[in-house]
Design a protein around this motif. Structure first.
Motif, PDB file in Angstrom:
ATOM      1  N   LYS A  94       0.807  -1.226   0.000  1.00 17.83           N
ATOM      2  CA  LYS A  94       0.000   0.000   0.000  1.00 17.83           C
ATOM      3  C   LYS A  94       0.838   1.273   0.000  1.00 17.83           C
ATOM      4  O   LYS A  94       0.555   2.207  -0.751  1.00 17.83           O
ATOM      5  CB  LYS A  94      -0.977   0.006   1.171  1.00 17.83           C
ATOM      6  CG  LYS A  94      -2.108  -0.977   0.994  1.00 17.83           C
ATOM      7  CD  LYS A  94      -3.058  -0.909   2.156  1.00 17.83           C
ATOM      8  CE  LYS A  94      -4.174  -1.915   1.991  1.00 17.83           C
ATOM      9  NZ  LYS A  94      -5.101  -1.878   3.117  1.00 17.83           N
ATOM     10  N   LEU A  95       1.858   1.343   0.832  1.00 18.42           N
ATOM     11  CA  LEU A  95       2.685   2.544   0.869  1.00 18.42           C
ATOM     12  C   LEU A  95       3.420   2.748  -0.452  1.00 18.42           C
ATOM     13  O   LEU A  95       3.586   3.883  -0.911  1.00 18.42           O
ATOM     14  CB  LEU A  95       3.665   2.498   2.038  1.00 18.42           C
ATOM     15  CG  LEU A  95       3.044   2.642   3.426  1.00 18.42           C
ATOM     16  CD1 LEU A  95       4.086   2.450   4.517  1.00 18.42           C
ATOM     17  CD2 LEU A  95       2.367   3.983   3.574  1.00 18.42           C
ATOM     18  N   LEU A  96       3.844   1.655  -1.076  1.00 22.41           N
ATOM     19  CA  LEU A  96       4.513   1.773  -2.376  1.00 22.41           C
ATOM     20  C   LEU A  96       3.558   2.251  -3.460  1.00 22.41           C
ATOM     21  O   LEU A  96       3.925   3.052  -4.326  1.00 22.41           O
ATOM     22  CB  LEU A  96       5.128   0.434  -2.780  1.00 22.41           C
ATOM     23  CG  LEU A  96       6.368   0.024  -1.992  1.00 22.41           C
ATOM     24  CD1 LEU A  96       6.753  -1.415  -2.314  1.00 22.41           C
ATOM     25  CD2 LEU A  96       7.515   0.964  -2.292  1.00 22.41           C
ATOM     26  N   ILE A  97       2.325   1.776  -3.418  1.00 19.74           N
ATOM     27  CA  ILE A  97       1.326   2.229  -4.380  1.00 19.74           C
ATOM     28  C   ILE A  97       1.062   3.718  -4.186  1.00 19.74           C
ATOM     29  O   ILE A  97       1.027   4.490  -5.158  1.00 19.74           O
ATOM     30  CB  ILE A  97       0.026   1.405  -4.256  1.00 19.74           C
ATOM     31  CG1 ILE A  97       0.275  -0.029  -4.748  1.00 19.74           C
ATOM     32  CG2 ILE A  97      -1.118   2.056  -5.022  1.00 19.74           C
ATOM     33  CD1 ILE A  97      -0.844  -1.008  -4.443  1.00 19.74           C
ATOM     34  N   ILE A  98       0.900   4.143  -2.948  1.00 17.66           N
ATOM     35  CA  ILE A  98       0.683   5.559  -2.668  1.00 17.66           C
ATOM     36  C   ILE A  98       1.891   6.375  -3.151  1.00 17.66           C
ATOM     37  O   ILE A  98       1.734   7.434  -3.765  1.00 17.66           O
ATOM     38  CB  ILE A  98       0.424   5.805  -1.167  1.00 17.66           C
ATOM     39  CG1 ILE A  98      -0.910   5.174  -0.757  1.00 17.66           C
ATOM     40  CG2 ILE A  98       0.443   7.299  -0.833  1.00 17.66           C
ATOM     41  CD1 ILE A  98      -1.128   5.093   0.736  1.00 17.66           C
ATOM     42  N   TYR A  99       3.081   5.870  -2.911  1.00 15.66           N
ATOM     43  CA  TYR A  99       4.296   6.550  -3.352  1.00 15.66           C
ATOM     44  C   TYR A  99       4.293   6.751  -4.867  1.00 15.66           C
ATOM     45  O   TYR A  99       4.497   7.865  -5.362  1.00 15.66           O
ATOM     46  CB  TYR A  99       5.521   5.744  -2.913  1.00 15.66           C
ATOM     47  CG  TYR A  99       6.818   6.295  -3.445  1.00 15.66           C
ATOM     48  CD1 TYR A  99       7.460   7.346  -2.794  1.00 15.66           C
ATOM     49  CD2 TYR A  99       7.400   5.784  -4.596  1.00 15.66           C
ATOM     50  CE1 TYR A  99       8.649   7.874  -3.281  1.00 15.66           C
ATOM     51  CE2 TYR A  99       8.581   6.302  -5.090  1.00 15.66           C
ATOM     52  CZ  TYR A  99       9.208   7.342  -4.425  1.00 15.66           C
ATOM     53  OH  TYR A  99      10.375   7.866  -4.912  1.00 15.66           O
ATOM     54  N   HIS A 100       4.064   5.678  -5.623  1.00 19.38           N
ATOM     55  CA  HIS A 100       4.106   5.767  -7.082  1.00 19.38           C
ATOM     56  C   HIS A 100       2.979   6.630  -7.645  1.00 19.38           C
ATOM     57  O   HIS A 100       3.197   7.397  -8.594  1.00 19.38           O
ATOM     58  CB  HIS A 100       4.082   4.373  -7.706  1.00 19.38           C
ATOM     59  CG  HIS A 100       5.369   3.641  -7.549  1.00 19.38           C
ATOM     60  ND1 HIS A 100       6.544   4.084  -8.098  1.00 19.38           N
ATOM     61  CD2 HIS A 100       5.672   2.502  -6.896  1.00 19.38           C
ATOM     62  CE1 HIS A 100       7.526   3.243  -7.792  1.00 19.38           C
ATOM     63  NE2 HIS A 100       7.013   2.280  -7.058  1.00 19.38           N
TER      64      HIS A 100
END
Length: 111
Positions: free
Chosen positions: A28-34
């Motif tokens: 989830k945090l990586l998706i938000i980051y991208h």
């Protein structure tokens, strides 16, 4: 689909438990980051950026994030189908928190 949940005793810190339930999980945090860095992304673009994520996991995670109000899914009525994902207003409010986490990592990596 149900909202994501993390099992913790949040009787003392209910807002902390809620926040963890929203951002918990490996991706989830990586998706938000991208999505923060790129604005709108198509499914395959996002999958390439995340490299090792499976189709099923990405699909499930995006659905959870939609249900939690973090991600917007826009489907265009065309052939072949085109779908774009972006952060909602609520999702964008997590970006400063992620930036702070990145800064913390930079400040403490060498320790």
């Amino acid at each position: 689909m149900k909202k994501s949940k993390v099992t913790i005793d949040n009787s003392q810190e209910p807002f902390f438990g809620y926040t963890l339930s929203i951002i918990s999980g490996k991706w989830k945090l990586l998706i938000i980051y991208h999505l923060s860095k790129n604005g709108k992304l198509r499914y395959n673009e996002l999958q390439r950026m995340l490299d090792k994520i499976t189709y099923k996991t990405l699909s499930s995670t995006l659905k959870q994030m939609q249900n939690d109000g973090l991600v917007h899914r826009k489907e265009y009525p065309q052939i072949p189908p085109k779908v774009e994902y972006s952060l909602t207003k609520k999702g964008k409010t997590l970006w400063p928190i992620i930036q702070e986490m990145c800064q913390w990592g930079e400040d403490h990596k060498e320790e």
